[in-house]
Design a protein around this motif. Sequence first.
Motif, PDB file in Angstrom:
ATOM      1  N   LEU A  87     -20.337  34.064  -0.457  1.00 38.75           N
ATOM      2  CA  LEU A  87     -20.586  34.599   0.873  1.00 38.75           C
ATOM      3  C   LEU A  87     -19.404  35.443   1.351  1.00 38.75           C
ATOM      4  O   LEU A  87     -18.287  35.305   0.836  1.00 38.75           O
ATOM      5  CB  LEU A  87     -20.842  33.460   1.852  1.00 38.75           C
ATOM      6  CG  LEU A  87     -21.979  32.501   1.495  1.00 38.75           C
ATOM      7  CD1 LEU A  87     -22.142  31.439   2.569  1.00 38.75           C
ATOM      8  CD2 LEU A  87     -23.285  33.260   1.271  1.00 38.75           C
ATOM      9  N   ALA A  88     -19.663  36.268   2.339  1.00 35.57           N
ATOM     10  CA  ALA A  88     -18.613  37.159   2.858  1.00 35.57           C
ATOM     11  C   ALA A  88     -17.421  36.373   3.384  1.00 35.57           C
ATOM     12  O   ALA A  88     -16.268  36.800   3.256  1.00 35.57           O
ATOM     13  CB  ALA A  88     -19.184  38.050   3.958  1.00 35.57           C
ATOM     14  N   GLY A  89     -17.664  35.204   3.970  1.00 37.99           N
ATOM     15  CA  GLY A  89     -16.577  34.425   4.552  1.00 37.99           C
ATOM     16  C   GLY A  89     -15.531  33.991   3.554  1.00 37.99           C
ATOM     17  O   GLY A  89     -14.379  33.723   3.937  1.00 37.99           O
ATOM     18  N   HIS A 147     -18.560  35.631   9.079  1.00 41.09           N
ATOM     19  CA  HIS A 147     -19.758  34.824   8.866  1.00 41.09           C
ATOM     20  C   HIS A 147     -20.928  35.740   8.481  1.00 41.09           C
ATOM     21  O   HIS A 147     -21.014  36.884   8.936  1.00 41.09           O
ATOM     22  CB  HIS A 147     -20.104  34.045  10.134  1.00 41.09           C
ATOM     23  CG  HIS A 147     -21.049  32.905   9.888  1.00 41.09           C
ATOM     24  ND1 HIS A 147     -22.402  33.090   9.735  1.00 41.09           N
ATOM     25  CD2 HIS A 147     -20.824  31.565   9.767  1.00 41.09           C
ATOM     26  CE1 HIS A 147     -22.991  31.920   9.530  1.00 41.09           C
ATOM     27  NE2 HIS A 147     -22.057  30.968   9.551  1.00 41.09           N
ATOM     28  N   SER A 148     -21.831  35.194   7.667  1.00 41.49           N
ATOM     29  CA  SER A 148     -22.964  36.003   7.199  1.00 41.49           C
ATOM     30  C   SER A 148     -23.815  36.526   8.347  1.00 41.49           C
ATOM     31  O   SER A 148     -24.412  37.599   8.239  1.00 41.49           O
ATOM     32  CB  SER A 148     -23.832  35.185   6.242  1.00 41.49           C
ATOM     33  OG  SER A 148     -23.099  34.802   5.096  1.00 41.49           O
ATOM     34  N   ASP A 169     -25.129  42.114  10.042  1.00 42.65           N
ATOM     35  CA  ASP A 169     -25.925  43.130  10.745  1.00 42.65           C
ATOM     36  C   ASP A 169     -25.109  43.822  11.824  1.00 42.65           C
ATOM     37  O   ASP A 169     -25.165  45.052  11.981  1.00 42.65           O
ATOM     38  CB  ASP A 169     -27.162  42.479  11.371  1.00 42.65           C
ATOM     39  CG  ASP A 169     -28.436  42.824  10.623  1.00 42.65           C
ATOM     40  OD1 ASP A 169     -28.556  43.962  10.165  1.00 42.65           O
ATOM     41  OD2 ASP A 169     -29.296  41.946  10.506  1.00 42.65           O
ATOM     42  N   LEU A 170     -24.354  43.052  12.571  1.00 39.70           N
ATOM     43  CA  LEU A 170     -23.554  43.607  13.666  1.00 39.70           C
ATOM     44  C   LEU A 170     -22.472  44.536  13.140  1.00 39.70           C
ATOM     45  O   LEU A 170     -22.212  45.606  13.710  1.00 39.70           O
ATOM     46  CB  LEU A 170     -22.931  42.477  14.480  1.00 39.70           C
ATOM     47  CG  LEU A 170     -22.058  42.880  15.669  1.00 39.70           C
ATOM     48  CD1 LEU A 170     -22.890  43.610  16.709  1.00 39.70           C
ATOM     49  CD2 LEU A 170     -21.374  41.649  16.274  1.00 39.70           C
ATOM     50  N   GLU A 225     -27.519  37.461   2.973  1.00 42.89           N
ATOM     51  CA  GLU A 225     -26.306  36.794   3.423  1.00 42.89           C
ATOM     52  C   GLU A 225     -25.226  36.699   2.354  1.00 42.89           C
ATOM     53  O   GLU A 225     -24.064  36.465   2.668  1.00 42.89           O
ATOM     54  CB  GLU A 225     -26.641  35.390   3.926  1.00 42.89           C
ATOM     55  CG  GLU A 225     -27.144  34.459   2.849  1.00 42.89           C
ATOM     56  CD  GLU A 225     -27.388  33.047   3.355  1.00 42.89           C
ATOM     57  OE1 GLU A 225     -27.561  32.151   2.520  1.00 42.89           O
ATOM     58  OE2 GLU A 225     -27.402  32.855   4.587  1.00 42.89           O
ATOM     59  N   SER A 226     -25.582  36.873   1.079  1.00 42.64           N
ATOM     60  CA  SER A 226     -24.595  36.709   0.007  1.00 42.64           C
ATOM     61  C   SER A 226     -24.027  38.045  -0.444  1.00 42.64           C
ATOM     62  O   SER A 226     -24.725  39.062  -0.476  1.00 42.64           O
ATOM     63  CB  SER A 226     -25.218  35.975  -1.190  1.00 42.64           C
ATOM     64  OG  SER A 226     -26.354  36.660  -1.660  1.00 42.64           O
TER      65      SER A 226
END
Length: 373
Positions: A302-304, A348-349, A353-354, A362-363
Amino acid sequence: MSAFREQRLPPWRRAVLKVGSSLLAADAHGLSPRHALGLAQFVSASRTQGREVVIVSSGAVAAGRTLVPRAPEAGAPMAARQALAALGQARLMALWQRFFEVPVAQVLLTHDDLRNRRRYLNARATLLELLRLGALPVVNENDTVSVDELKLGDNDNLAAIVAALVNADVLFIASDVDGLYSADPRLDPVAQPVQATLGVSPELMGFAGGAGTRSGTGGMRTKLEAAARASAAGVDTVIFNGTRQDVHRLLAEDRLLGTRIQAERSRPAARKHWLRNAPVGGALAVDAGAVEALRTRGASLLAGGVREVVGEFARGDVVEVRDAGGGAVARGLVQYAAADVRRIAGRHSRDIDLLLGYNYGESVVHRDDLVLL
């Protein structure tokens, strides 16, 4: 009476079923439900058992040929055949929809969709989402806009590509003969059936002939080419007679009268081999929590968990995942380009979008596209 002995099908959860023109457009007189009904019943029975099926269906050109006066015949200029495909696509989709209560989704692909990694991933994401939604994807080549030639090679090979695309366990190829023989059984009365084989050898390829029917565009040779392509992706191939109702019923009971071509290595092993040996476009340095999640829980990246982006890469490239000390932990297909990962790293995933204005999930690297080193 079939010359083939009954055998058990390999266990499967997701499959691709290829249906050719010869089964849907007998003698080029438009589309007929005669053989499609039994195949649809097999698909419905499989779905009832909790399995997923993607259909790769020919027949659009044959359907279009019956809708206009003086329709061009086979071998006509490409623009004419593309026009027939455009006319026939609606009829083809209507044929399949009549058999199912669930929505049937039309998915049209071109050579560029499968050659370009970004578009390849987009096509896969769409197909997997359709399956998740419970829809039945029906795939065909987008004949109307193909520029190199009418076909991606043929729909047998397209079906093998789709089988790899969606990580299918088995490729079902419905033919108008009972399976693979040592020679064409319609011409050689002593041709012997090939029950099962491991991979596609040059000798096996030598058994195959060319095109079979007026409506179709490929014979047994293209089916073996497709089987070889599927085998390289770790997908078994089953060739059977799609004109026989008894064969359809047996398939629904996991029994086969036909030829099984077993993949030379398992699907996970084939994918891991490819990922380990593909060129690397860049690297992602991740924190200790991400390393543990990848190694012990089989999680996606994940991005985090991303702390640094090394190099430049595009969506769909293979990247190396490294720990804080620079050691290689894994390799995988990245879902975002390097510039995008830099913007979402450590976040956070739900913020993707933001931050980007869009998201591909999400990954950053999905677990299905990742191999530990």
